[in-house]
Design a protein around this motif. Sequence first.
Motif, mmCIF file in Angstrom:
data_model
loop_
_atom_site.group_PDB
_atom_site.id
_atom_site.type_symbol
_atom_site.label_atom_id
_atom_site.label_comp_id
_atom_site.label_asym_id
_atom_site.label_seq_id
_atom_site.Cartn_x
_atom_site.Cartn_y
_atom_site.Cartn_z
ATOM 1 N N GLU A 252 -6.496 68.926 24.118
ATOM 2 C CA GLU A 252 -7.453 67.874 24.458
ATOM 3 C C GLU A 252 -8.827 68.460 24.747
ATOM 4 O OE1 GLU A 252 -7.600 63.746 27.029
ATOM 5 O OE2 GLU A 252 -6.023 65.205 27.442
ATOM 6 N N ASP A 255 -10.200 69.143 21.299
ATOM 7 C CA ASP A 255 -10.434 67.931 20.519
ATOM 8 C C ASP A 255 -11.639 67.147 21.050
ATOM 9 O OD1 ASP A 255 -9.493 66.299 18.317
ATOM 10 O OD2 ASP A 255 -8.983 64.799 19.839
ATOM 11 N N ARG A 256 -11.838 67.154 22.384
ATOM 12 C CA ARG A 256 -12.901 66.354 22.976
ATOM 13 C C ARG A 256 -14.017 67.243 23.519
ATOM 14 N NH1 ARG A 256 -10.065 61.223 25.838
ATOM 15 N NH2 ARG A 256 -12.085 60.390 25.203
ATOM 16 N N ASN A 257 -14.201 68.389 22.883
ATOM 17 C CA ASN A 257 -15.123 69.380 23.418
ATOM 18 C C ASN A 257 -16.566 68.890 23.448
ATOM 19 O OD1 ASN A 257 -16.646 72.246 23.383
ATOM 20 N ND2 ASN A 257 -14.558 72.472 24.178
ATOM 21 N N ASP A 258 -16.973 68.146 22.413
ATOM 22 C CA ASP A 258 -18.351 67.656 22.395
ATOM 23 C C ASP A 258 -18.584 66.642 23.512
ATOM 24 O OD1 ASP A 258 -18.927 69.260 20.230
ATOM 25 O OD2 ASP A 258 -18.669 67.671 18.738
ATOM 26 N N GLU A 259 -17.595 65.777 23.765
ATOM 27 C CA GLU A 259 -17.713 64.807 24.856
ATOM 28 C C GLU A 259 -17.782 65.521 26.209
ATOM 29 O OE1 GLU A 259 -14.952 61.277 24.450
ATOM 30 O OE2 GLU A 259 -14.246 62.517 22.775
ATOM 31 N N LEU A 260 -16.965 66.563 26.341
ATOM 32 C CA LEU A 260 -16.980 67.323 27.600
ATOM 33 C C LEU A 260 -18.328 68.009 27.797
ATOM 34 C CD1 LEU A 260 -13.400 68.853 27.428
ATOM 35 C CD2 LEU A 260 -14.223 67.269 29.170
ATOM 36 N N LYS A 318 -12.240 73.304 14.031
ATOM 37 C CA LYS A 318 -11.454 72.657 15.083
ATOM 38 C C LYS A 318 -9.979 72.630 14.702
ATOM 39 C CE LYS A 318 -12.863 68.836 17.164
ATOM 40 N NZ LYS A 318 -13.134 67.389 17.437
ATOM 41 N N THR A 338 -13.761 74.460 33.018
ATOM 42 C CA THR A 338 -12.548 73.776 32.556
ATOM 43 C C THR A 338 -11.351 74.025 33.479
ATOM 44 O OG1 THR A 338 -12.159 75.632 31.026
ATOM 45 C CG2 THR A 338 -13.190 73.643 30.124
ATOM 46 N N VAL A 371 -13.718 62.065 31.168
ATOM 47 C CA VAL A 371 -13.560 62.213 29.718
ATOM 48 C C VAL A 371 -12.095 62.404 29.349
ATOM 49 C CG1 VAL A 371 -14.101 63.696 27.733
ATOM 50 C CG2 VAL A 371 -15.891 63.098 29.379
ATOM 51 N N VAL A 372 -11.351 63.125 30.175
ATOM 52 C CA VAL A 372 -9.940 63.425 29.877
ATOM 53 C C VAL A 372 -9.001 62.507 30.656
ATOM 54 C CG1 VAL A 372 -10.371 65.804 29.189
ATOM 55 C CG2 VAL A 372 -9.960 65.281 31.608
#
Length: 543
Positions: A252, A255-260, A318, A338, A371-372
């Motif tokens: 996760e 996968d959601r690195n840009d959002e993080l 990715k 993180t 975000v997560v």
Amino acid sequence: MNVIPEPLAGGSALAGDYIYHYDKVQHLYGGDFRNEASRARRADWLDSSEERRADRFQVASVLRSYNEQHNSHAEVMHSLALLEQPGTLVVSGGQQSGLFTGPLFVIYKAMTTILAAKEAAEQLGRPVVPLFWIAGEDHDWDEVNHTFVLNRSGEVTRIKVDKPEGPRSSVSSILIEEGDWLQIVEQLDGLLQDSEFKPQIMEFIRKSSGSAESMSDAFAKLVGSLFGRFGLILLDSADPALRRLEQPFFAELIDRNDELEAAYKQSASEITAGGYELQADVTPGNANLFYIYGGARLLLHKEGGRFTDRKGRVSFSKEELLAELENHPERFSNNVLTRPLMQDYVLPVLGTVLGQGEIAYWAIPQAAFGVVGGQMPLILPRMSFTIIEGTLQKHMDKYGLSFSDVHQGLEQKRKEWLKAQDELELGRRFDEVKDAFTAMYEPLIEQLGSIQAGLLKLGSNNKEKILDQIAFLQGKAQDAMENQNEAALRQWERIELSLMPQGKPQERVYNVMFYLNRYGLAWLDELMAIPADFSGTHRIIYM
């Protein structure tokens, strides 16, 4: 033992406002452990979000295997049995695995974690277990490879373990030879004063380090020896078995690195907009994940749609990175931003114990929790102490010194005291002599210049040489004064070395073994009996 509040100035402004003016910064955090209503709300949320976390039975199984090796107390096994049960919560604390447990504040952090879990369990009427998160995945060897004690002569002495040859690996993966352990333990033995407790202290140190393969192993065994009987569970963040359980959450994070990344930037902007400094870097393109390559821990960045390190040794799309994670989860590691998210995935964290620097940087991932699908745990400041032994207190009383005086630095007060011992008033009289000489000599030099121009420069140089000679004699007289008061000045020095070594708070420098050697292992029971105080206020322990 007498314990008195004594606020300690310093630390980050953001942490200071969290501790003393929480309303000003509450938008940057998830809640305050010191507020009982916040505890109840957090517990309710943890109950409703159980399915988003790692399976607690599997987590407890991994932790049981680890603690059976390093911390196999019956009370720890009981805590793990409770952790397996739905509804059991965790209060966590953590630190890098320092030599011989590192600075005193590590001990205070473990204490805070245990006492906070106990208080929360009583208030909420449900099991809450203490857990210490050993940051064994960190690679900063120079931060953990040393510690300080006061030696037999009352000098601050550094003890250090050299890093074996090899890549920049996590601390838990750096193996230390038995001979190196033996050498460093014998060095500690030689530095500590002889005492009735020393044989027992050195025995449990030898036992802990003798069977340890790494700094993290030795740290776990020592912390377990001290706090296992209070039910403190230990976790090494570099444990390969734990990494397999973390695999879905690493996916996760990828996968959601840009959002993080956007969330970290958002929080960073809110922090700086409040006039605070960031306590951790928030850099564009940082993936905030490490990849282990050839034993080295490489920080990943995003460039051109790929994950790579700064030197280009590795490069993944990715999809390729997710496939690598599937096959080799042990090659992945968190960074400072993180790790809080991962801890919240692995454990049902009611609250986490943090020092002031940590309180400040934990504000950065606040938005990232959302975000997560998570929420930031409650934060409680670790307890903070300075130990003042009886002899030191007598010396401080003798010279009219407060703890605040010592914290601010004693140089000026020491000069003032020494000046007061000058019954001949040498300082004043030397100054008068220099002023009188100058007043008499300068008009003469001016007149000599009217006879011959060269005499003006010669006379000026001659005046300076004579003044230098007077100053030289004054310095010698000052030295003689200091020698006459040598014993008293050593007491001043001992006060400063004991309470503010290297200009830092005692808890950030000295190792607990110095005090265990003086007062015995039972001293830890006395510390644990100190009333819990999660206000963040520093306290003095008068022995």
